[in-house]
Design a protein around this motif. Structure first.
Motif, PDB file in Angstrom:
ATOM      1  N   HIS A 262      38.511  43.188  28.562  1.00 29.15           N
ATOM      2  CA  HIS A 262      38.925  42.140  29.490  1.00 29.15           C
ATOM      3  C   HIS A 262      38.787  40.740  28.897  1.00 29.15           C
ATOM      4  N   TRP A 275      49.442  47.584  32.345  1.00 34.01           N
ATOM      5  CA  TRP A 275      48.276  47.505  33.223  1.00 34.01           C
ATOM      6  C   TRP A 275      48.566  48.141  34.578  1.00 34.01           C
ATOM      7  N   ASN A 279      46.747  51.719  35.750  1.00 34.00           N
ATOM      8  CA  ASN A 279      45.856  51.695  36.912  1.00 34.00           C
ATOM      9  C   ASN A 279      46.514  52.313  38.138  1.00 34.00           C
ATOM     10  N   TYR A 313      40.203  51.438  41.062  1.00 32.82           N
ATOM     11  CA  TYR A 313      41.537  51.339  40.485  1.00 32.82           C
ATOM     12  C   TYR A 313      42.535  50.703  41.462  1.00 32.82           C
ATOM     13  N   GLU A 315      41.708  48.213  43.480  1.00 34.43           N
ATOM     14  CA  GLU A 315      41.450  46.785  43.337  1.00 34.43           C
ATOM     15  C   GLU A 315      42.037  46.249  42.036  1.00 34.43           C
ATOM     16  N   ARG A 316      41.902  47.004  40.955  1.00 29.42           N
ATOM     17  CA  ARG A 316      42.461  46.546  39.681  1.00 29.42           C
ATOM     18  C   ARG A 316      43.982  46.441  39.737  1.00 29.42           C
ATOM     19  N   THR A 317      44.605  47.378  40.432  1.00 30.79           N
ATOM     20  CA  THR A 317      46.056  47.323  40.545  1.00 30.79           C
ATOM     21  C   THR A 317      46.507  46.105  41.340  1.00 30.79           C
ATOM     22  N   TRP A 319      44.663  43.271  41.857  1.00 27.93           N
ATOM     23  CA  TRP A 319      44.176  42.031  41.254  1.00 27.93           C
ATOM     24  C   TRP A 319      45.012  41.610  40.049  1.00 27.93           C
ATOM     25  N   THR A 324      40.848  40.587  37.327  1.00 26.22           N
ATOM     26  CA  THR A 324      39.893  41.622  36.946  1.00 26.22           C
ATOM     27  C   THR A 324      38.961  41.111  35.862  1.00 26.22           C
TER      28      THR A 324
END
Length: 403
Positions: A262, A275, A279, A313, A315-317, A319, A324
């Motif tokens: 990151h 990304w 994710n 995952y 949240e990562r998608t 964000w 992230t």
């Protein structure tokens, strides 16, 4: 007989109600309220907030528009150079797609030579041979090469057109959101109206993905170049293929590096797509896994873990890469705060700045924001500060409880 002049009504706002401070009993309270409401409230109470909003938003908009202008300038410069190179090669390769008059002349010359070289040839054999050259059929490799190069040229020119439009959009946005000779509250409302449209239509995302067109056109050009060289000379093809393969591998590593690291400053326009793809797939996988484990009585320990990983995952998608990375940095405050303190100390060179720095170290170590101030005592660059190390840190350790 002259009439008495009307009394001057002075109205004051006391918060919950408005009163007539002249003390005139002849003025009805309803008229006092209407008089006070008729005055502009933007000139006294709301204008400072609107002025603050206009000033802050103007700075942000100017930075955003300047960033868009620079991105568009870079795209236009690259497109100009790249299109010139592709057009020069297309001028050579396009000759393979149309009949060559020299081939037709060679066919008829061969027929004439055949007749003159063998005068004993029969009339039947002459009629058996074709009198016209065969229909032209371009080589398959020439079709592929020209298709890839023409597509590359068209995509790069499309990117240049969008870059030119981006410059116009940036100028239009600044002109529309910063109108002269308008009151602050009107400027604030106009700015929010256009800024909300920028967010709704995902213009920042479109600007970020605009360089993707240039990368795609470059990949198509390299593909056509490999096909072209393979049918020309195998040695040249091997050298160019080796370099393109090495560059493609490095490009792929740069594009995937932000997904696994990151703090990586490297990224490509395809990093965002990779990304969301990675994710998103992992989120779907753990979502299905959590669904099945919900009905399995033997997975009491697996169920909570599957739900936690699924939420991570998800949240990562939502964000994205940048947010992230910001969340990951905020969770590493115990290891970053010491480097922040060291960098600040190394950057100071004025006596007044150093005095302010040393005056704020005690509050820094006892702050609730710095979760683990005890680790600062173990930093190598703190060894020379023995008085501070033994006095301030002992006090900080006494204040901050151990985990």
């Amino acid at each position: 007989m002259s009439q008495p002049a009307d009394p001057i009504i002075r109205v004051e706002d006391t918060g919950n109600e408005r009163i007539d401070t002249t003390g005139n009993p002849n003025v009805p309270r309803s008229e006092q309220h209407q008089f006070s409401q008729g005055q502009s409230t933007f000139s006294d109470g709301a204008e400072p907030i609107f002025n603050m909003y206009v000033k802050m938003s103007q700075e942000e908009d100017n930075k955003m528009a300047d960033r868009w202008q620079k991105d568009a300038d870079g795209i236009l410069i690259f497109t100009g150079l790249f299109s010139a190179a592709v057009a020069a090669l297309l001028a050579v390769s396009i000759q393979d797609l149309r009949p060559n008059s020299l081939d037709t002349s060679a066919f008829y010359l061969a027929k004439i030579y055949q007749l003159l070289a063998d005068p004993n040839i029969s009339h039947a054999s002459i009629l058996a041979t074709p009198a016209t050259p065969p229909p032209f059929s371009p080589p398959r490799y020439a079709v592929w090469v020209n298709s890839l190069w023409f597509l590359s040229l068209v995509i790069s020119l499309t990117g240049a057109l969008l870059a030119t439009l981006l410059q116009q959009w940036a100028r239009r946005y600044i002109t529309a959101t910063q109108p002269p000779r308008l009151s602050p509250h009107k400027r604030a409302r106009i700015r929010w109206f256009f800024a909300d449209g920028v967010e709704k239509f995902h213009l920042p995302l479109a600007v970020e993905t605009l360089p993707t067109l240039l990368h795609i056109s470059l990949f198509l050009f390299f593909s056509g170049l490999l096909v072209f060289l393979f049918n020309i000379n195998h040695t040249t093809f091997s050298v160019i293929a080796w370099w393109i393969g090495l560059s493609g591998g490095i490009y792929g590593c740069i594009g995937l590096l932000p997904i696994f690291r990151h703090d990586s400053p490297y990224y490509t326009p395809l990093s965002f797509s990779a990304w969301f793809l990675l994710n998103g797939v992992l989120y779907k996988v753990f979502r299905i896994l959590a669904f099945f484990t919900h009905y399995d009585p033997f997975t009491s320990t697996t169920l909570p873990r599957a739900y936690v990983i699924r939420d991570i995952y998800r949240e990562r998608t939502s964000w994205g890469i940048v947010k992230t990375a910001q969340e990951a940095a905020s969770k590493m405050s115990a290891g970053i705060d010491g480097h922040v303190l060291k960098w600040t100390f190394d950057a100071l060179d004025e006596d007044l700045e150093l005095e302010q720095f040393f005056g704020g170290i005690h509050a820094f170590c006892t702050s609730q924001v710095v979760h683990e101030p005890r680790f600062l005592a173990h930093l190598p660059w703190m060894e020379c500060w023995s008085p501070f190390k033994w006095d301030t840190y002992s006090e900080a350790n006494a204040i901050v409880p151990k985990a």
